[in-house]
Design a protein around this motif. Structure first.
Motif, PDB file in Angstrom:
ATOM      1  N   GLY A   1       0.792  -1.224   0.000  1.00  0.00           N
ATOM      2  CA  GLY A   1       0.000   0.000   0.000  1.00  0.00           C
ATOM      3  C   GLY A   1       0.822   1.270   0.000  1.00  0.00           C
TER       4      GLY A   1
ATOM      5  N   ARG B   1      -1.930   3.844  -0.019  1.00  0.00           N
ATOM      6  CA  ARG B   1      -2.438   4.668   1.080  1.00  0.00           C
ATOM      7  C   ARG B   1      -1.502   5.825   1.415  1.00  0.00           C
ATOM      8  N   ARG B   2      -0.246   5.751   0.907  1.00  0.00           N
ATOM      9  CA  ARG B   2       0.683   6.843   1.189  1.00  0.00           C
ATOM     10  C   ARG B   2       1.832   6.821   0.189  1.00  0.00           C
TER      11      ARG B   2
ATOM     12  N   THR C   1      -5.194  10.270  -0.772  1.00  0.00           N
ATOM     13  CA  THR C   1      -6.658  10.235  -0.751  1.00  0.00           C
ATOM     14  C   THR C   1      -7.177  10.337  -2.176  1.00  0.00           C
TER      15      THR C   1
END
Length: 215
Positions: free
Chosen positions: A118, A154-155, A204
């Motif tokens: 992720g 996610r990052r 996001t």
């Protein structure tokens, strides 16, 4: 009176995914200008280092900013264990010879980074000196965030060395937060830096939306 010189306007940079064919030498030169101090111990002399980088680029792991058709900036990223800069142990030994190549392998291994699940890892960002201060770095970072969003990351993660405060300031302006700093005094005389800070930027769906609106 001297006639007034006509200033040619600089066109707005165009952000494109993928390193264009034929621009490998330019991209390698920009990358070396930005990271030669860090990579020098492993890849010097500079002419050989630039040739090695150009020969082993992964074109699909780069984002470029084009100004009048020329690469003015580049950002690399790592996904699925592939980053912008390639070349394995065999390539190093082939380029530098066994005797000179073997001592370089541990140095390159020290700089190797792997993405966690992720996570998209930045593989460096470089902007030509004549184009700095024009927002190109920010445009590249926004495109990196969009790539991460599209791959359900996610990052975004990156590392910045202590002798590059301008780069850290850029990252902070674009949402990156320092999460840890590793002191590396044993590398100061060898590679020119004594600490590495890891930074994260949460990803996001808004990142992809902002990119579409900017087009």
């Amino acid at each position: 009176m001297k006639p007034m010189e006509r200033m040619e306007p600089m066109h707005s940079p165009a952000i494109r995914r993928g390193v264009p064919e034929g621009s490998e030498t330019r991209v390698a030169a920009l990358y070396w200008e930005a990271f030669g101090r860090k990579l020098g111990a492993a890849l010097n002399p500079p002419d050989k280092a630039r040739a090695f980088l150009a020969a082993h680029l992964h074109h699909d792991r780069g984002i470029v900013a084009l100004v009048d058709g020329e690469v003015a900036g580049v950002a690399g990223y790592q996904l699925d264990k592939r980053g912008l800069t390639g070349g394995g142990a065999g390539d190093v030994l082939s380029a530098y010879g066994t005797l000179r190549g073997l001592p370089r392998l541990p140095l390159l291994a020290l700089m190797e980074r792997r993405a966690a699940d992720g996570e998209l890892v930045m593989d460096g960002i470089a902007v030509a000196s004549e184009h700095r201060g024009k927002g190109i770095g920010g445009l590249l970072l926004r495109e990196i965030a969009a790539v991460a969003t599209e791959h359900s990351c996610r990052r975004v993660r990156l590392d910045v060395i202590d002798v590059n405060p301008r780069a850290r300031a850029l990252y902070e302006r674009h949402g990156f937060v320092a999460v840890r700093t590793e002191k590396t005094p044993y590398l100061r005389s060898l590679m020119g830096f004594g600490a590495v800070t890891t930074m994260h930027r949460p990803v996001t769906p808004a990142a992809a939306a902002n990119r579409r609106e900017a087009r």
